[in-house]
Design a protein around this motif. Sequence first.
Motif, mmCIF file in Angstrom:
data_model
loop_
_atom_site.group_PDB
_atom_site.id
_atom_site.type_symbol
_atom_site.label_atom_id
_atom_site.label_comp_id
_atom_site.label_asym_id
_atom_site.label_seq_id
_atom_site.Cartn_x
_atom_site.Cartn_y
_atom_site.Cartn_z
ATOM 1 N N VAL A 94 1.201 -1.184 0.057
ATOM 2 C CA VAL A 94 0.112 -0.201 -0.683
ATOM 3 C C VAL A 94 1.282 1.413 -0.010
ATOM 4 O O VAL A 94 1.911 1.515 1.062
ATOM 5 C CB VAL A 94 -0.874 0.335 1.212
ATOM 6 C CG1 VAL A 94 -1.923 0.930 1.202
ATOM 7 C CG2 VAL A 94 -1.776 -0.663 1.208
ATOM 8 N N GLY A 148 1.090 6.085 -0.984
ATOM 9 C CA GLY A 148 0.361 7.012 -0.363
ATOM 10 C C GLY A 148 1.013 8.244 -0.016
ATOM 11 O O GLY A 148 2.542 8.546 0.341
ATOM 12 N N ILE A 151 -4.716 1.519 7.952
ATOM 13 C CA ILE A 151 -3.515 2.689 7.417
ATOM 14 C C ILE A 151 -3.795 3.940 8.545
ATOM 15 O O ILE A 151 -5.147 3.891 8.928
ATOM 16 C CB ILE A 151 -3.887 2.560 6.500
ATOM 17 C CG1 ILE A 151 -3.910 1.672 5.158
ATOM 18 C CG2 ILE A 151 -2.491 4.125 5.820
ATOM 19 C CD1 ILE A 151 -3.274 1.453 5.511
ATOM 20 N N TYR A 166 -6.536 6.815 8.075
ATOM 21 C CA TYR A 166 -7.356 7.091 6.697
ATOM 22 C C TYR A 166 -9.086 6.897 6.638
ATOM 23 O O TYR A 166 -9.408 5.672 7.394
ATOM 24 C CB TYR A 166 -6.401 5.559 5.857
ATOM 25 C CG TYR A 166 -7.211 5.893 4.596
ATOM 26 C CD1 TYR A 166 -6.846 7.109 3.634
ATOM 27 C CD2 TYR A 166 -8.190 5.245 3.954
ATOM 28 C CE1 TYR A 166 -7.360 6.677 2.177
ATOM 29 C CE2 TYR A 166 -8.813 5.020 2.436
ATOM 30 C CZ TYR A 166 -7.877 6.169 1.700
ATOM 31 O OH TYR A 166 -8.752 6.594 0.206
ATOM 32 N N PRO A 167 -9.197 7.734 6.303
ATOM 33 C CA PRO A 167 -8.906 8.336 4.969
ATOM 34 C C PRO A 167 -8.853 9.511 5.888
ATOM 35 O O PRO A 167 -9.013 11.025 5.413
ATOM 36 C CB PRO A 167 -10.505 8.615 3.857
ATOM 37 C CG PRO A 167 -11.407 8.326 5.608
ATOM 38 C CD PRO A 167 -11.207 7.636 6.300
ATOM 39 N N VAL A 196 -8.640 -0.676 3.426
ATOM 40 C CA VAL A 196 -8.269 -1.479 2.903
ATOM 41 C C VAL A 196 -7.519 -2.749 2.246
ATOM 42 O O VAL A 196 -7.290 -3.222 3.056
ATOM 43 C CB VAL A 196 -7.338 -0.135 2.773
ATOM 44 C CG1 VAL A 196 -6.414 -0.912 0.943
ATOM 45 C CG2 VAL A 196 -6.803 0.863 2.700
ATOM 46 N N VAL A 232 -2.703 -1.628 -3.465
ATOM 47 C CA VAL A 232 -3.166 -0.151 -3.342
ATOM 48 C C VAL A 232 -2.501 1.095 -3.386
ATOM 49 O O VAL A 232 -1.708 1.371 -2.592
ATOM 50 C CB VAL A 232 -4.390 -0.080 -2.453
ATOM 51 C CG1 VAL A 232 -4.881 0.807 -2.095
ATOM 52 C CG2 VAL A 232 -5.170 -1.423 -2.079
ATOM 53 N N GLU A 233 -2.230 2.162 -3.919
ATOM 54 C CA GLU A 233 -1.261 3.126 -4.882
ATOM 55 C C GLU A 233 -2.327 4.139 -4.356
ATOM 56 O O GLU A 233 -3.862 4.321 -4.781
ATOM 57 C CB GLU A 233 -0.874 3.236 -5.961
ATOM 58 C CG GLU A 233 -0.114 1.374 -6.092
ATOM 59 C CD GLU A 233 0.352 1.299 -7.722
ATOM 60 O OE1 GLU A 233 1.744 1.860 -7.704
ATOM 61 O OE2 GLU A 233 0.358 0.846 -8.496
ATOM 62 N N LEU A 286 -3.303 6.198 -2.090
ATOM 63 C CA LEU A 286 -3.762 6.900 -0.745
ATOM 64 C C LEU A 286 -3.347 8.606 -0.766
ATOM 65 O O LEU A 286 -2.280 8.279 -0.532
ATOM 66 C CB LEU A 286 -3.879 5.507 0.785
ATOM 67 C CG LEU A 286 -4.153 4.705 0.354
ATOM 68 C CD1 LEU A 286 -4.131 3.887 1.393
ATOM 69 C CD2 LEU A 286 -5.220 5.168 -0.680
ATOM 70 N N LYS A 287 -4.806 9.020 0.280
ATOM 71 C CA LYS A 287 -3.975 10.685 0.383
ATOM 72 C C LYS A 287 -4.979 10.459 1.634
ATOM 73 O O LYS A 287 -5.944 10.748 1.396
ATOM 74 C CB LYS A 287 -4.053 11.372 -0.399
ATOM 75 C CG LYS A 287 -3.328 11.339 -2.261
ATOM 76 C CD LYS A 287 -3.812 12.222 -2.883
ATOM 77 C CE LYS A 287 -2.914 12.503 -4.133
ATOM 78 N NZ LYS A 287 -3.056 13.041 -5.590
ATOM 79 N N PHE A 288 -3.793 11.580 2.840
ATOM 80 C CA PHE A 288 -4.800 11.943 3.821
ATOM 81 C C PHE A 288 -4.230 12.772 4.569
ATOM 82 O O PHE A 288 -2.581 13.138 5.068
ATOM 83 C CB PHE A 288 -5.891 10.693 4.316
ATOM 84 C CG PHE A 288 -4.378 9.342 5.393
ATOM 85 C CD1 PHE A 288 -4.501 10.119 6.585
ATOM 86 C CD2 PHE A 288 -3.551 8.650 5.005
ATOM 87 C CE1 PHE A 288 -3.961 8.813 7.405
ATOM 88 C CE2 PHE A 288 -2.919 7.433 5.512
ATOM 89 C CZ PHE A 288 -2.829 8.147 7.117
ATOM 90 N N LYS A 311 -10.320 0.683 -9.738
ATOM 91 C CA LYS A 311 -8.874 2.227 -9.773
ATOM 92 C C LYS A 311 -8.870 3.284 -10.197
ATOM 93 O O LYS A 311 -9.541 3.392 -11.992
ATOM 94 C CB LYS A 311 -7.798 1.524 -10.360
ATOM 95 C CG LYS A 311 -7.833 -0.109 -8.991
ATOM 96 C CD LYS A 311 -6.250 -0.778 -9.622
ATOM 97 C CE LYS A 311 -5.287 -0.016 -8.512
ATOM 98 N NZ LYS A 311 -4.184 -0.710 -8.639
#
Length: 588
Positions: free
Chosen positions: A168, A170, A225, A249-250, A261, A269-270, A272-274, A588
């Motif tokens: 994972v 992000g 996460i 996350y998120p 996730v 899983v690529e 991710l932003k938080f 995705k």
Amino acid sequence: MRSLTSLALALAVSAVALSAAAPDAGQRPATQRPGQVPVPQVTPPPPEPPPTGAMSGRVTSLADSKPLARARVVISADEIFSCAPGTPPDKTATCPRYNRTAITDAEGRWTIDKLPRGKTFVVTASKTGFAPRAWGETPPAVPPSYIELKADEKKADIDIQLAPQNFVSGTLYDEDDTPFAGALVEALRAVYDNGQRRFVTVAESITDDKGQFRLFGMPPGQYFISAFDPAFAKVGDQLGQLFYGPTFYPGTPYQDEAVRVVLDPGVPVEGLKFKLKIIKPARVTGKVVTTGVQLLAGAIDIGPLRNSRIAPFAVSEADLRPDGVFQFANVIAERYRIRARGEVERQGVSHFTQYTTPVTGADISDINLILSPGALVKGVIVWEGRSTPPPQDQTLVHVRAPMTDGSSFGDALTGDITAGREFTLRGCMQGQHFIRVDNLPEPWRLKKVLYKGSDVTDIAIDMDYGQIMDGFEVILTDVYTTVTGKVELESRDLAQAYAVIAFPTTSLNWTLGSRFVKLAYLDDKGNFSFRGLPPSEYYIAVTRDFDESDLGSSDVLDRLSVRAATFRLGEGDRRRLSLAARIPNRGK
């Protein structure tokens, strides 16, 4: 000539002195003088022979069963310490834990010899490109197995299969939208113990100067996460240390708002932003109060309250003093329910109370929780066995009254079965409860609960403070249903972390603690089994997007019912089912 005579005389005198000072083995030691402390004659034990135990096995790929060369195999034991010679016995606990390591050969084989005896050996295998795994472990539900090794014993076939790793990745931002460097980011797996959730770290990473992280070495499954700012690891105020929590996350500090996730085999899983959320925790303090009597013992917990339901995880460790004063030291902004239980006399009725309060970030103090005597619940046990006599020792079997929100806090830890097959629950909190039986030996199951002749097995029972409820009849049976099966998977898929959920076609029993809703995880071969489902018509579904916290969620079960298979169970039925699972397109 005189010097030689003098030397001979000196040697003779020395010999006599040495002879007197060191008597031979047959000579008695000198008599103890009055007032002199005796010196014990200690014979050191003979040195233990070197250990000769051994373990061996093979490490292969779970995807194709091919051998894995140069995998690292580590054997450790909690009970054994690696101490230097001569370490005093009372200092062994400060020595490093016992660890031995081997590297597999071209056929994936390994051997570690010269092992001492022990009961808590754990064998773990790892290799770059694969997720680490311990022997006996089936993530996420089955923990590693201890291996007992007797003196001089040789154990073979300690085989471990490793799943190809996934990852994972992000970016983490500060609250002002700038990338945040140096944060600890973790992939957490949820595990459950008596309905209470806790997290186990599977992978961790430190964000770089661009705020980016990459969590790798993860098997298929679902994860939470989290991110934590290390600047808040050890901070406090004039009242003491403050324990800041992570951001999930998120981008929420609340566990029940975290989004899971899901990792499928070969599908990372690529992106991710938080954002980090830095919220100062509050202290919640007060006192558990009894009226006219002394508090002998007590317990207290706190949980976030959403939609009249307590979340299945602990918020803060409680500090409850003998005088009833309590403190929760790690409470973030939320609405909470505090529940307390106390004992005011030995073998008496347990007292309870509950209190709801919002926490907005400021400390809360001077809460008085006044205990009231709980409901007294009495009844009898009926053993309806077709082929199995009731157990002779029933001391471990207990009747319980868990609350319908899934909490086991709301009843007294009593419910013992007497020689006359009667039971008494000395105290239940005000609210709705089920009647259940813990620690039943195989093959016994709960069949039915009657209250004054009415079937209340799966009906919420209202209980009030000080109420006496006599007339329960708890019927147990040795007749039970069994559902077994196998799930067919795609060639690129793995069985790890797939959940099989059986739930009734009627939504009336889609509740926490329902006997009609059960979850099982696949083993490495895709097999599953359920025992003890009550007779009914059922849905059955296979998914990775499910864990124990979803068992009482009507929304999740309704979603699963759309593509679920159905089957029917009668009393004592044995069913074998064949199911199929496909890796979903997660858009995705």
